[in-house]
Design a protein around this motif. Structure first.
Motif, PDB file in Angstrom:
ATOM      1  N   TYR A 367      31.032  57.266  70.482  1.00 56.70           N
ATOM      2  CA  TYR A 367      30.633  56.788  69.149  1.00 56.70           C
ATOM      3  C   TYR A 367      31.574  57.355  68.079  1.00 56.70           C
ATOM      4  O   TYR A 367      32.069  56.629  67.215  1.00 56.70           O
ATOM      5  CB  TYR A 367      29.186  57.214  68.900  1.00 56.70           C
ATOM      6  CG  TYR A 367      28.589  56.684  67.613  1.00 56.70           C
ATOM      7  CD1 TYR A 367      28.363  55.321  67.436  1.00 56.70           C
ATOM      8  CD2 TYR A 367      28.245  57.550  66.579  1.00 56.70           C
ATOM      9  CE1 TYR A 367      27.805  54.832  66.262  1.00 56.70           C
ATOM     10  CE2 TYR A 367      27.688  57.076  65.401  1.00 56.70           C
ATOM     11  CZ  TYR A 367      27.480  55.712  65.250  1.00 56.70           C
ATOM     12  OH  TYR A 367      26.931  55.243  64.079  1.00 56.70           O
ATOM     13  N   GLU A 368      31.821  58.660  68.179  1.00 50.51           N
ATOM     14  CA  GLU A 368      32.725  59.303  67.195  1.00 50.51           C
ATOM     15  C   GLU A 368      34.125  58.703  67.249  1.00 50.51           C
ATOM     16  O   GLU A 368      34.847  58.685  66.257  1.00 50.51           O
ATOM     17  CB  GLU A 368      32.835  60.811  67.481  1.00 50.51           C
ATOM     18  CG  GLU A 368      31.663  61.603  66.960  1.00 50.51           C
ATOM     19  CD  GLU A 368      31.465  62.897  67.747  1.00 50.51           C
ATOM     20  OE1 GLU A 368      32.418  63.381  68.382  1.00 50.51           O
ATOM     21  OE2 GLU A 368      30.314  63.394  67.731  1.00 50.51           O
ATOM     22  N   ASN A 369      34.508  58.210  68.420  1.00 54.63           N
ATOM     23  CA  ASN A 369      35.858  57.671  68.567  1.00 54.63           C
ATOM     24  C   ASN A 369      35.910  56.142  68.486  1.00 54.63           C
ATOM     25  O   ASN A 369      36.909  55.529  68.866  1.00 54.63           O
ATOM     26  CB  ASN A 369      36.470  58.163  69.883  1.00 54.63           C
ATOM     27  CG  ASN A 369      36.827  59.638  69.787  1.00 54.63           C
ATOM     28  OD1 ASN A 369      37.831  60.004  69.187  1.00 54.63           O
ATOM     29  ND2 ASN A 369      35.968  60.484  70.312  1.00 54.63           N
ATOM     30  N   GLY A 370      34.830  55.554  68.027  1.00 60.26           N
ATOM     31  CA  GLY A 370      34.818  54.115  67.751  1.00 60.26           C
ATOM     32  C   GLY A 370      34.727  53.224  68.971  1.00 60.26           C
ATOM     33  O   GLY A 370      34.857  52.002  68.860  1.00 60.26           O
ATOM     34  N   ILE A 371      34.509  53.807  70.135  1.00 59.06           N
ATOM     35  CA  ILE A 371      34.397  52.959  71.335  1.00 59.06           C
ATOM     36  C   ILE A 371      32.989  52.373  71.420  1.00 59.06           C
ATOM     37  O   ILE A 371      32.793  51.219  71.779  1.00 59.06           O
ATOM     38  CB  ILE A 371      34.786  53.765  72.596  1.00 59.06           C
ATOM     39  CG1 ILE A 371      36.284  54.081  72.496  1.00 59.06           C
ATOM     40  CG2 ILE A 371      34.473  53.004  73.875  1.00 59.06           C
ATOM     41  CD1 ILE A 371      36.826  54.973  73.553  1.00 59.06           C
ATOM     42  N   LEU A 372      32.011  53.170  71.066  1.00 61.48           N
ATOM     43  CA  LEU A 372      30.671  52.621  70.813  1.00 61.48           C
ATOM     44  C   LEU A 372      30.539  52.565  69.288  1.00 61.48           C
ATOM     45  O   LEU A 372      31.038  53.455  68.577  1.00 61.48           O
ATOM     46  CB  LEU A 372      29.586  53.513  71.411  1.00 61.48           C
ATOM     47  CG  LEU A 372      29.462  53.516  72.932  1.00 61.48           C
ATOM     48  CD1 LEU A 372      28.389  54.504  73.381  1.00 61.48           C
ATOM     49  CD2 LEU A 372      29.150  52.130  73.490  1.00 61.48           C
ATOM     50  N   THR A 373      29.864  51.539  68.803  1.00 60.90           N
ATOM     51  CA  THR A 373      29.768  51.368  67.341  1.00 60.90           C
ATOM     52  C   THR A 373      28.310  51.385  66.897  1.00 60.90           C
ATOM     53  O   THR A 373      27.399  51.466  67.737  1.00 60.90           O
ATOM     54  CB  THR A 373      30.377  50.021  66.934  1.00 60.90           C
ATOM     55  OG1 THR A 373      29.560  48.998  67.528  1.00 60.90           O
ATOM     56  CG2 THR A 373      31.812  49.881  67.411  1.00 60.90           C
TER      57      THR A 373
END
Ligand code: SF4
Length: 659
Positions: A367-373
């Motif tokens: 999530y922090e790395n934008g892979i999960l939004t």
């Protein structure tokens, strides 16, 4: 007459609702002992590799170890075996507590489930009377809550109940089976139980177990108890607290967590907090623990008292299991109070306390790395700790992103894609491991991590110190009463081992020595798992009360099987090889035998290849890790080599190096 074991298994067909009491073959006990050994034989014989984990043809076996129910101190393990949905290999997870001895007193050594029930049920074993009962009213109940409700319903407060929570019902790949103060957690065996629509197994037994030579057996038990007392009074100096004593003392009795909190990784196995353990933290954690802890408790017939009942304001009273105290709080980079609170909810849900925190930390890193939004995580709270509770609730319900995460980091990463695989960086054989990231390759641990099929590093290590001692004086002091060694050469290995220089990691212990050490350590764990012994009194600690020299006497006097060290070593090798055979038949090969890429910073590919080659050779396996025809013959496992030949496994691998 059968001794130590009852000579009967229960066979339960959940599809048809059939219950059978089946006599077992004493020859199998001689060859494979009991517990894990005979479980492996049953899985080999009855679960071919085409059977998927969630097929009705997969078996779920609850076994009491061979010596469970005898007066042998600490012999109380239930060994649960099946095919894991996560690794797709054989899972064998152990739980302590009281269940296994109770099963023996009811008159059975194992309960073998096959098929799937149309509705949620539980099994009630009350001595000779065994019935499958409706459990639809228990749907969605917590594992511990279920056990209590069943005891009330049966009006049998002494019934021992092993149950799944919501995670097992929803086939979460890292669902556990919970049983009072213990659980069988690795490999997702709770998911298989849920798939079979089996909510719980309750047992009450009031019979006896026969001992072949009771006076001799009691004498051995007394010796062990006296040794435990002596060993507890004199902890081993110079080693970390968990290894200084027996059992799992760091869990609840000791509060010095410097070593774990500063050596293990936090978050998604990324952050080392080298100066974490300050005087303030120590004081804060001690207060939290003292306020929560009500009383220390033990498993059946054990004086060690590793666990404790915890009572925290606003949270139902529960029993803390093993290392769960730290895993959640370290994944969340939080404090002990949070750890104790979330562990209670996780215990009721019935999830593995090693995998679950890592799955949640993995999701948050994605999530922090934008892979999960935000679209994947609608409603994710902003407070750090709340995020973990939120994720836990969704995973066990398989709601939204929880449905993906419920398959564990390996499978979730495959589904998520977009580079998520890089974040599932702490797996071996598709299963989450201890969050440890170290510097210099440790060749002993390299072998254990790579070739272990228990999928749990803490249940492979033990016996040989993890690090050399700084001075010769300390080393000599250590070896002088080290009578547990199977061979004097291990003392020399240890005496010559140094922290730095030529006789240090990674080239010392030498390849040959590493193979010997790992083979000894693993053998002891496999013996424990067949006998039902707690590894906290045998394979795991340094200088334990049970070892290769007194185990044959326990088996001879207890089970009436003529046993010596050579025969016991051979039996353990036989069923250890059979576990490998089950997995090889399911496709496991050398390529699967590796630690996480980033486990050590300094790697030595040539040395690692040599270690594997030599270890395989010592075990009687070929370069692909497949047991050879010759070694199978020597172990009286010709039926395995015939099957390997029929399936083209041996020839292809031996000739080409790969299947
Ligand atoms: S040493 Fe601890 S975990 Fe092992 S049987 Fe005793 S109380 Fe249970």
């Amino acid at each position: 007459m059968r001794y130590a074991e009852t000579g009967f298994n229960l066979e339960i067909d959940l599809t048809r609702g059939n219950i059978e009491r089946v006599a077992t073959d004493p020859k199998d006990t001689e060859l494979y002992l009991g517990g894990l050994g005979t479980n492996a034989k049953i899985l080999w014989d009855r679960v071919p590799p085409e059977v998927e984990p969630f097929s009705p043809d997969n078996l779920l076996i609850f076994a009491a170890g061979l010596l469970c129910g005898t007066p042998a101190t600490g012999c109380n393990r239930t060994i649960v075996s099946t095919i894991s949905p996560q690794t797709r290999l054989m899972a064998f997870s152990m739980m302590g507590g009281f269940w296994a001895p109770e099963l023996k007193y009811a008159g059975y050594d194992k309960v073998i489930f096959r098929g799937k029930s149309p509705n949620l049920v539980y099994l009630w074993i009350n001595n000779d009377k065994v019935e499958i009962r409706d459990a639809t009213h228990l749907q969605g109940k917590g594992a511990i809550e279920t056990a209590e409700l069943i005891r009330q319903e049966l009006k049998e407060p002494k019934a021992q109940v092993a149950a799944i929570g919501l995670a097992g019902e929803n086939r979460v790949y890292f669902a556990s089976i919970e049983q009072g103060k213990s659980s069988a957690s690795r490999g997702g065996i709770g998911a298989v139980m849920g798939d079979k629509k089996l909510k719980a197994v309750a047992v009450r037994g009031t019979g006896d177990i026969n001992i072949a030579r009771p006076a001799e057996f009691f004498e051995l038990c007394t010796e062990v108890l006296e040794y435990i007392k002596k060993r507890e009074e004199k902890p081993i100096p110079g080693v970390m607290p968990i290894l200084a004593r027996l059992g799992s003392p760091q869990e609840m009795k000791l509060h010095d967590e410097k070593w774990h909190t500063e050596s293990f990784m936090w978050g998604n196995a990324r952050h080392r907090r080298k100066d974490f353990w300050t005087a303030e933290i120590e004081k804060e954690w001690l207060e939290t623990m003292e306020n929560a802890q009500k009383r220390l408790i033990s498993c059946y017939n054990c004086p060690i008292k590793c666990s404790a009942t915890l009572s925290i304001p606003g949270v139902p009273t529960y029993i803390m299991k093993c290392f769960s105290k730290l895993t959640y709080l370290m994944a969340a980079m939080s404090n002990l109070d949070f750890g104790l609170r979330i562990a209670q909810r996780a215990t009721e849900y019935g999830v593995d306390a090693f995998s679950t925190p890592q799955v949640m930390a993995f999701a948050l890193e994605l999530y922090e790395n934008g892979i999960l939004t935000a679209d994947d995580m609608p409603g994710l709270p902003t407070a750090n700790e709340e995020k973990f509770f939120w994720l836990l609730d969704r995973i066990v319900r398989r709601e939204g992103i929880g449905n993906v995460l419920a398959d564990g980091t390996y499978w979730a990463a495959q589904k998520i894609g977009k580079g998520a695989e890089e974040y599932a960086h702490n797996n071996i054989k598709k299963h989450e491991q201890l969050p440890l990231k170290l510097s210099m390759l440790n060749p002993i641990y390299f072998l254990m991590y790579s070739t272990g099929e228990k999928i749990n590093i803490t249940q492979i290590e033990g016996q040989f110190p993890q690090m050399p001692f700084p001075t010769m004086e300390e080393k000599e002091d250590f070896v002088k009463d080290w009578f547990q060694v199977p061979d004097e050469k291990f003392k020399r290995y240890f005496l010559d081992w140094e922290l730095r220089g030529e006789k240090a990691f990674p080239f010392y212990p030498t390849v040959e020595m590493c193979c010997d050490i790992v083979d000894w350590q693993e053998r002891m764990h496999y013996i424990d798992d067949a006998l039902g012994m707690c590894s906290g009194l045998s394979a795991f600690p340094l200088k334990p009360p049970y070892h290769i020299h007194n185990y044959p006497k326990f088996i001879s006097a207890g089970a009436g099987i003529d046993m010596d060290e050579a025969k016991l070593t051979q039996a353990a090798k036989r069923y250890r090889t059979l576990v490998r055979a089950v997995n090889v038949r399911r496709g496991m090969r050398r390529k699967d035998e590796k630690p996480p890429e980033d486990h050590w910073k300094k790697r030595f590919p040539e040395l690692e290849a040599k270690l594997l080659d030599e270890y395989y050779k010592l075990k009687g396996w070929n370069k692909e890790g497949i047991p050879t025809k010759e070694s199978l013959h020597e172990l009286e496992l010709d039926y395995v080599s015939e099957e390997f030949t029929r399936r083209g496994i041996l020839e292809t691998s031996a000739e080409t190096g790969e299947k």
